[in-house]
Design a protein around this motif. Structure first.
Motif, PDB file in Angstrom:
ATOM      1  N   TYR A 510      -1.922  -5.402 -11.874  1.00 55.05           N
ATOM      2  CA  TYR A 510      -0.963  -4.456 -12.472  1.00 55.05           C
ATOM      3  C   TYR A 510       0.031  -3.957 -11.425  1.00 55.05           C
ATOM      4  CZ  TYR A 510      -4.167  -1.002 -10.471  1.00 55.05           C
ATOM      5  OH  TYR A 510      -4.954  -0.271  -9.620  1.00 55.05           O
ATOM      6  N   ILE A 511       1.154  -3.439 -11.909  1.00 53.92           N
ATOM      7  CA  ILE A 511       2.091  -2.749 -11.022  1.00 53.92           C
ATOM      8  C   ILE A 511       2.169  -1.293 -11.465  1.00 53.92           C
ATOM      9  CG2 ILE A 511       3.500  -4.772 -10.445  1.00 53.92           C
ATOM     10  CD1 ILE A 511       5.558  -3.876 -12.492  1.00 53.92           C
ATOM     11  N   GLU A 512       2.387  -0.401 -10.500  1.00 47.33           N
ATOM     12  CA  GLU A 512       2.526   1.018 -10.851  1.00 47.33           C
ATOM     13  C   GLU A 512       3.492   1.702  -9.886  1.00 47.33           C
ATOM     14  OE1 GLU A 512      -1.318   2.822 -10.661  1.00 47.33           O
ATOM     15  OE2 GLU A 512      -1.462   2.635  -8.493  1.00 47.33           O
ATOM     16  N   PRO A 513       4.084   2.816 -10.357  1.00 49.07           N
ATOM     17  CA  PRO A 513       5.056   3.491  -9.480  1.00 49.07           C
ATOM     18  C   PRO A 513       4.381   4.219  -8.311  1.00 49.07           C
ATOM     19  CG  PRO A 513       4.884   4.628 -11.608  1.00 49.07           C
ATOM     20  CD  PRO A 513       3.998   3.435 -11.694  1.00 49.07           C
ATOM     21  N   ILE A 514       5.007   4.219  -7.145  1.00 52.41           N
ATOM     22  CA  ILE A 514       4.582   5.082  -6.044  1.00 52.41           C
ATOM     23  C   ILE A 514       5.838   5.781  -5.508  1.00 52.41           C
ATOM     24  CG2 ILE A 514       2.456   4.103  -5.082  1.00 52.41           C
ATOM     25  CD1 ILE A 514       4.335   2.452  -3.233  1.00 52.41           C
ATOM     26  N   SER A 515       5.632   6.977  -4.953  1.00 56.72           N
ATOM     27  CA  SER A 515       6.827   7.733  -4.570  1.00 56.72           C
ATOM     28  C   SER A 515       7.118   7.671  -3.085  1.00 56.72           C
ATOM     29  CB  SER A 515       6.675   9.191  -5.004  1.00 56.72           C
ATOM     30  OG  SER A 515       5.501   9.700  -4.445  1.00 56.72           O
ATOM     31  N   ASP A 516       6.121   7.386  -2.262  1.00 56.61           N
ATOM     32  CA  ASP A 516       6.346   7.546  -0.831  1.00 56.61           C
ATOM     33  C   ASP A 516       6.500   6.241  -0.061  1.00 56.61           C
ATOM     34  OD1 ASP A 516       3.807   6.998  -1.479  1.00 56.61           O
ATOM     35  OD2 ASP A 516       2.844   8.492  -0.200  1.00 56.61           O
ATOM     36  N   ALA A 517       6.633   5.111  -0.749  1.00 59.21           N
ATOM     37  CA  ALA A 517       6.840   3.851  -0.039  1.00 59.21           C
ATOM     38  C   ALA A 517       7.707   2.946  -0.898  1.00 59.21           C
ATOM     39  CB  ALA A 517       5.510   3.182   0.246  1.00 59.21           C
ATOM     40  N   GLU A 518       8.314   1.960  -0.279  1.00 60.84           N
ATOM     41  CA  GLU A 518       9.170   1.063  -1.049  1.00 60.84           C
ATOM     42  C   GLU A 518       8.334   0.001  -1.766  1.00 60.84           C
ATOM     43  OE1 GLU A 518      12.492  -0.510   0.983  1.00 60.84           O
ATOM     44  OE2 GLU A 518      13.371   1.473   1.276  1.00 60.84           O
ATOM     45  N   PHE A 519       7.325  -0.527  -1.052  1.00 56.33           N
ATOM     46  CA  PHE A 519       6.523  -1.600  -1.633  1.00 56.33           C
ATOM     47  C   PHE A 519       5.133  -1.570  -1.024  1.00 56.33           C
ATOM     48  CE2 PHE A 519       5.034  -6.066  -1.240  1.00 56.33           C
ATOM     49  CZ  PHE A 519       4.931  -6.370  -2.596  1.00 56.33           C
ATOM     50  N   VAL A 520       4.126  -1.604  -1.885  1.00 53.12           N
ATOM     51  CA  VAL A 520       2.748  -1.665  -1.398  1.00 53.12           C
ATOM     52  C   VAL A 520       2.049  -2.791  -2.132  1.00 53.12           C
ATOM     53  CG1 VAL A 520       0.536  -0.469  -1.287  1.00 53.12           C
ATOM     54  CG2 VAL A 520       2.643   0.790  -0.863  1.00 53.12           C
ATOM     55  N   PHE A 521       1.302  -3.604  -1.393  1.00 56.00           N
ATOM     56  CA  PHE A 521       0.574  -4.710  -2.007  1.00 56.00           C
ATOM     57  C   PHE A 521      -0.912  -4.510  -1.723  1.00 56.00           C
ATOM     58  CE2 PHE A 521      -1.341  -8.952  -1.702  1.00 56.00           C
ATOM     59  CZ  PHE A 521      -1.008  -9.462  -2.959  1.00 56.00           C
ATOM     60  N   GLU A 522      -1.721  -4.563  -2.779  1.00 56.90           N
ATOM     61  CA  GLU A 522      -3.145  -4.371  -2.576  1.00 56.90           C
ATOM     62  C   GLU A 522      -3.917  -5.524  -3.202  1.00 56.90           C
ATOM     63  OE1 GLU A 522      -4.268  -0.261  -3.243  1.00 56.90           O
ATOM     64  OE2 GLU A 522      -6.319  -0.954  -3.555  1.00 56.90           O
ATOM     65  N   ASN A 523      -4.803  -6.079  -2.424  1.00 58.28           N
ATOM     66  CA  ASN A 523      -5.608  -7.204  -2.899  1.00 58.28           C
ATOM     67  C   ASN A 523      -6.996  -6.704  -3.282  1.00 58.28           C
ATOM     68  OD1 ASN A 523      -6.944  -9.583  -3.303  1.00 58.28           O
ATOM     69  ND2 ASN A 523      -7.023 -10.128  -1.123  1.00 58.28           N
ATOM     70  N   LYS A 524      -7.306  -6.739  -4.600  1.00 53.47           N
ATOM     71  CA  LYS A 524      -8.633  -6.281  -5.039  1.00 53.47           C
ATOM     72  C   LYS A 524      -9.417  -7.440  -5.628  1.00 53.47           C
ATOM     73  CE  LYS A 524      -8.044  -1.381  -5.942  1.00 53.47           C
ATOM     74  NZ  LYS A 524      -7.874  -0.402  -7.012  1.00 53.47           N
ATOM     75  N   ILE A 525      -9.169  -8.617  -5.109  1.00 49.65           N
ATOM     76  CA  ILE A 525      -9.844  -9.795  -5.647  1.00 49.65           C
ATOM     77  C   ILE A 525     -11.200  -9.985  -4.974  1.00 49.65           C
ATOM     78  CG2 ILE A 525      -9.754 -12.331  -5.671  1.00 49.65           C
ATOM     79  CD1 ILE A 525      -6.903 -12.104  -6.485  1.00 49.65           C
ATOM     80  N   PHE A 526     -12.217 -10.077  -5.816  1.00 45.33           N
ATOM     81  CA  PHE A 526     -13.544 -10.364  -5.268  1.00 45.33           C
ATOM     82  C   PHE A 526     -13.991 -11.720  -5.795  1.00 45.33           C
ATOM     83  CE2 PHE A 526     -13.218  -5.761  -5.534  1.00 45.33           C
ATOM     84  CZ  PHE A 526     -13.411  -5.456  -4.199  1.00 45.33           C
ATOM     85  N   GLY A 527     -14.747 -12.410  -5.003  1.00 43.09           N
ATOM     86  CA  GLY A 527     -15.318 -13.673  -5.468  1.00 43.09           C
ATOM     87  C   GLY A 527     -14.374 -14.850  -5.365  1.00 43.09           C
ATOM     88  N   GLY A 528     -13.254 -14.653  -4.706  1.00 45.07           N
ATOM     89  CA  GLY A 528     -12.375 -15.773  -4.393  1.00 45.07           C
ATOM     90  C   GLY A 528     -11.732 -16.468  -5.582  1.00 45.07           C
ATOM     91  N   THR A 529     -11.439 -15.701  -6.682  1.00 42.71           N
ATOM     92  CA  THR A 529     -10.753 -16.347  -7.805  1.00 42.71           C
ATOM     93  C   THR A 529      -9.385 -16.872  -7.364  1.00 42.71           C
ATOM     94  OG1 THR A 529     -10.107 -14.157  -8.482  1.00 42.71           O
ATOM     95  CG2 THR A 529     -11.906 -15.174  -9.717  1.00 42.71           C
ATOM     96  N   ILE A 530      -8.779 -16.160  -6.395  1.00 44.87           N
ATOM     97  CA  ILE A 530      -7.623 -16.733  -5.703  1.00 44.87           C
ATOM     98  C   ILE A 530      -8.062 -16.916  -4.251  1.00 44.87           C
ATOM     99  CG2 ILE A 530      -5.233 -16.415  -4.947  1.00 44.87           C
ATOM    100  CD1 ILE A 530      -4.773 -14.652  -7.361  1.00 44.87           C
TER     101      ILE A 530
END
Lengths: 695, 253
Positions: A510-530
């Protein structure tokens, strides 16, 4: 051995436009015998003031690029940077403040503390530059230096204290009373070069005594010896008093105020004395470099000329003999023939000519010691680069550079102009970090970006004059941005089978708004689906999408991307495939995340005679401005507002015509704010139209 | 009544639900000292009414009125803040600090956006003490109203000296309030050397006290600040002084 830098002063002269900085610099150069005749700013005699070296500056009567100049006063070596007064060029002001140890804040005795003075003062605070004030134009009608001192206290919060009082005011200005020596000073001769010292005139004696008491009182807070002398009713020597005032000035806890009239050649020499008595030497100012070998740990520099070199290139100029690089040496000695390294790219450079500048004339020297400001020839670098001795890996703290808020398309008239234009643009973007240029690949237009309309105007003018590049300009464009307002999920599969190996990648999250940074990327993949090796490709794909919104094509900011699922194929998955999948996923989610357009909002401060207050407020209101407040200042009033940049084009002309030219305004970037729906629709329409014409 | 600028905002902006803002709004109302003191009308002062906060220097007169102004701004009632002491930027800081103090426990992005919207309901005007006069204020006000820039619901006048400015000026201001359907709040600086009369009013204020609909007093006892109603509250309201949180000027929890 440490070189004695007690007799060096690096100072700036900053102030509001038209308060007489350049005239003051001119007089200082005259009294320090660097020039032998005085010229006026606006060039009535066809020569122009020495510090305004660019032709355009002479014509407009304003200072654009700060010229560094060197002079000597009573055995002290003074480097002066003349800084531009208009707010659009504040990067120049900021850059000079970065390399200076002290400053003269010039104020107009009639206009007082104006909005630009407030901006400049903020900048001085940011770089902790100690300053003394000079109240200029005491010969003008309506002059009132003590009102200005009051404003220094109330508006800028300075603990301002008079070092002098004027003898006569307006057309009757004769000289000043020095409150330290308690003597009257008159300035005789055609150019005020002969100082006549006499007893204080009878009628001024009481006032002088009262003001001296104020001075002594204020200074006593910074010297125990002075306090003791007062309590024991001993004689207060000038040395004691100067030492105390200096102490307060260096801490930025006291602002000594001098006064006079540069134009009428009154009281400039005592100001120079003030510079040498009260402003800091290079070693009294704490300068910090970052150690690149040690996790950018800050290191305090010592101003020792014997140590390895650390120097900062703070300004570039294109001269007759190639690039002229202004540097300030913080440690070590830059000598002719020595080798230095540009920390940014690791390139070794041999120092050729070393010069000291006097506006656009120069004087060859053998070396520049720690604490000095000078210039080097034939060195390729950008403004803000750090030079060091081999073996050192330190950089001076990066300078604060605001992002550009306005852009303009420029088209060269012919082939010859095209060549000249690219040469000019290359030079300008190196000289000025707030000026950017690029080619829009869709429209094939050259775009220039900067901090305001005037900022870009000046560069277009300079292109014509200095490089002979005739260009036509498009309408200025505002730097809109897009952002999202709610969370949206994505689950996108990129699949392509076109013979040979195919492309496959699925990304969910999903994508969601944040106010204090331009772009944040978070990897929450478990089990190596990617698989882990494709995660950077996913991030890259999302980041690429941020450059241009799918709808209006403005850059996107304030988005957090979280990926939590996906799929890959043993043969068909690749970096390319996942990048494409990320772009597809972003596009899918973006429109559902309720995107909105944000526009730059400028803080606009207008100073106007009160009779035009109503109409000025009307003008601001018509431009979707929100008026924060109005400040009544007697005959003048100051209106503070926030106005979208997109509505400010041509404001100066309209303001002039509706206030008989009596109002002036300053404008600086304040924040990005959401565009109202109706305006957003208008912008969408414009974008669509532009696309059509480009096609 | 909502000001012209507020109306324009309504046209253009899609209203979102600000859950956090509803919470802040609720908190401001629940902890509003004047409502808690037994002033019945939600807006405390009637149209054309005058109100004053009396206190010694440094107790929090301005802060209390700014808190009242925030209350009004949240209800989309435009407030004109007239200051005779401070610069526009300094008055603005009062509002920001009090708002941020309340909003600190909520989502910054949301409250930031809400703050931007609330600003539409505030206008700061500053005068020099010697340059302030009622005709001048009226001239400025009509400038704003005629051009549909701002129409205040309430006015705060901070820093007017009551011992010097006679009854005449207050009568003019009362007339102005009635004429433009506004209510005006004042700060009244009382002096420590002047003991209050039985009804809590200082002697130097008595000659104008009858012009006011509401009078409240702030008093500091050690580090604590109390608020007390002196005039205008409903007769059956409790008469005790209430303890305020000096940081926010709301009722201390």
């Amino acid at each position: 051995m440490k070189f004695d830098d007690q007799k060096i002063r690096n100072i700036g002269i900053s102030a509001h436009i038209d308060s007489g900085k350049t005239t003051l610099s001119e007089r200082i150069l005259f009294y320090t015998k660097r020039i032998h005749a005085i010229h006026d700013v606006k060039g009535k005699d066809g020569v122009g003031a020495t510090m305004d070296s660019m032709e355009l500056e002479k014509e407009r009567g304003i200072t654009i690029a700060s010229a560094a100049t060197y002079c000597e006063w009573k055995g002290h070596e003074i480097n002066i940077i003349d800084t531009p007064g208009h707010v659009d060029f504040t990067i120049e002001v900021e850059r000079s403040l970065r390399v200076l140890d002290g400053a003269i804040l010039v104020l107009c005795s009639v206009g007082g503390v104006q909005s630009q003075s407030i901006t400049v003062d903020h900048q001085m605070k940011r770089y902790k530059v100690p300053c003394i004030a000079f109240i200029n134009k005491c010969d003008r009608s309506g002059a009132n230096p003590f009102r200005v001192i009051g404003q220094l206290r109330s508006k800028l919060g300075h603990n301002a204290v008079a070092m002098q009082i004027p003898i006569g005011l307006e057309t009757d200005l004769q000289g000043v009373v020095d409150l330290v020596a308690m003597k009257a000073m008159y300035f005789d001769g055609d150019s005020g070069e002969n100082i006549r010292i006499e007893e204080i005139p009878e009628q001024l004696l009481a006032e002088a005594k009262a003001k001296r008491d104020e001075l002594v009182d204020a200074a006593s807070l910074f010297s125990d010896e002075l306090t003791e002398a007062i309590l024991e009713e001993k004689e207060i020597t000038p040395e004691l008093l100067y030492a105390a005032v200096r102490n307060g000035t260096l801490k930025r806890a006291l602002t000594p105020v001098y006064m006079g009239s540069a134009y009428k050649n009154k009281a400039i020499q005592p100001l120079l004395d003030g510079v040498t008595y009260l402003l800091p030497t290079p070693s009294e100012v704490e300068n910090i470099a970052l150690d690149m070998n040690n996790n950018e740990e800050p290191v305090i520099l010592t101003s020792d000329s014997e140590k390895p070199i650390i120097a900062l290139a703070f300004k570039l100029e294109d001269g007759q003999y190639g690039q002229l690089t202004y540097i300030r040496v913080y440690e070590g000695t830059v000598e002719k023939g020595s080798t230095i390294i540009n920390v940014r790219n690791g390139k070794k450079v041999k120092v050729g000519r070393v010069v000291r500048m006097h506006a656009d004339q120069m004087e060859d020297v053998d070396h520049l010691r720690a604490g000095y400001i000078g210039a080097l020839f034939g060195i390729e670098c950008s403004s803000g680069d750090t030079f060091v001795s081999p073996g050192i890996n330190m950089t001076m703290t990066s300078m604060y550079v605001p992002k550009p808020v306005i852009s303009l398309a420029i088209v060269p008239k012919d082939n010859k102009a095209q060549m000249a234009m690219s040469k000019a643009l290359n030079r300008f973007s190196k000289e000025d970090p707030t000026f950017k240029t690029y080619v829009d690949h869709e429209t094939n237009e050259t775009i220039i970006e900067g901090m305001g309309e005037l900022h870009l105007d000046i560069y277009v003018e300079r292109m014509k004059r200095e490089y002979n590049a005739e260009v036509t300009t498009g309408n200025p464009r505002v730097a809109y941005r897009e952002t999202i307002t709610q969370r949206a999920d994505f689950n996108y599969t990129h699949k392509k089978q076109t013979g040979g190996s195919g492309q496959f990648g699925r990304i969910a999250g999903y994508i969601e708004p944040i106010s204090d940074a331009e772009f944040v990327f978070e990897n929450k993949i478990f089990g190596g689906t990617i698989p882990t090796q494709y995660i950077p490709a996913c991030e890259k794909g999302f980041k690429q999408s941020m450059a241009k919104g799918p709808k209006l094509e403005f850059p996107i900011t304030g988005v957090k991307v979280v990926i939590n699922d996906g799929a890959s194929h043993a043969v068909d998955s690749s970096d390319m495939a996942f990048q494409a999948a990320a772009r597809g996923a972003f596009k899918e989610a973006y429109l559902r995340a309720k995107p909105v357009v944000h526009e730059p909002i400028m803080k606009v401060v207008v100073e106007t005679p009160t009779e035009f207050q109503g109409s000025v407020m009307g003008l601001l209101n018509q431009r979707r401005g929100m008026i924060i407040g109005s400040q009544d200042e007697g005959v003048m009033c100051v209106i503070e507002s926030q106005v979208p940049l997109g509505e400010m084009f041509g404001f100066s002309t309209i303001l002039r015509s509706s206030t008989q030219g009596k109002a002036q305004f300053t404008m600086e970037f304040a924040l990005y704010r959401q565009v109202p729906q109706s305006i957003a629709e208008k912008i969408a329409l414009e974008v669509a139209q532009n696309k059509k014409t480009a096609a | 009544m909502v000001g012209a600028r507020a109306l324009r905002q309504e046209d253009n902006v899609i209203h979102l639900t600000y859950e956090d803002m509803i919470m802040i709004k609720k908190e401001i109302i629940e902890r509003n000292p004047l409502l808690n003191l037994g002033y019945e009308n939600d807006y405390i002062l009637p149209s054309g009414g005058l109100g004053a906060v009396l206190a010694h220097a440094g107790v929090g007169k301005t802060a209390l009125l700014v808190q009242m102004a925030l209350h009004a701004m949240m209800h989309e009632q435009p407030v004109l803040h007239v200051s005779l002491n401070d610069a526009v930027s300094k008055v603005d800081v009062w509002y920001r600090e009090l708002f941020n103090d309340m909003a600190s426990s909520y989502d910054v992005a949301q409250t930031g956006e809400y703050w931007e919207k609330m600003l539409n309901y505030r206008f700061i005007m500053t005068f020099r003490v010697e340059g302030f006069s009622v005709p001048k204020l009226e001239e400025r006000l009509t400038d704003l109203m005629e051009q549909n820039i701002f129409k205040p619901y309430a006015v705060i006048i901070d820093g007017l000296k009551f011992d010097e400015s006679g009854r005449g000026r207050l009568l003019e201001l009362k007339e102005l309030a009635a004429k433009y359907d506004m209510r005006i709040w004042f700060t009244v600086h009382t002096h420590r050397h002047e003991p209050p009369k039985e009804d809590g009013l200082p002697l130097s204020f008595l000659h104008v006290a009858d012009l006011f609909d509401v009078l409240v007093q702030l008093a500091a006892k050690g580090p604590e600040v109390y608020i007390k109603a002196l005039k205008g509250q409903s007769p059956d309201a409790k008469q005790d002084a209430l303890l305020l949180d000096p940081a926010t000027m709301l009722i201390k929890e």
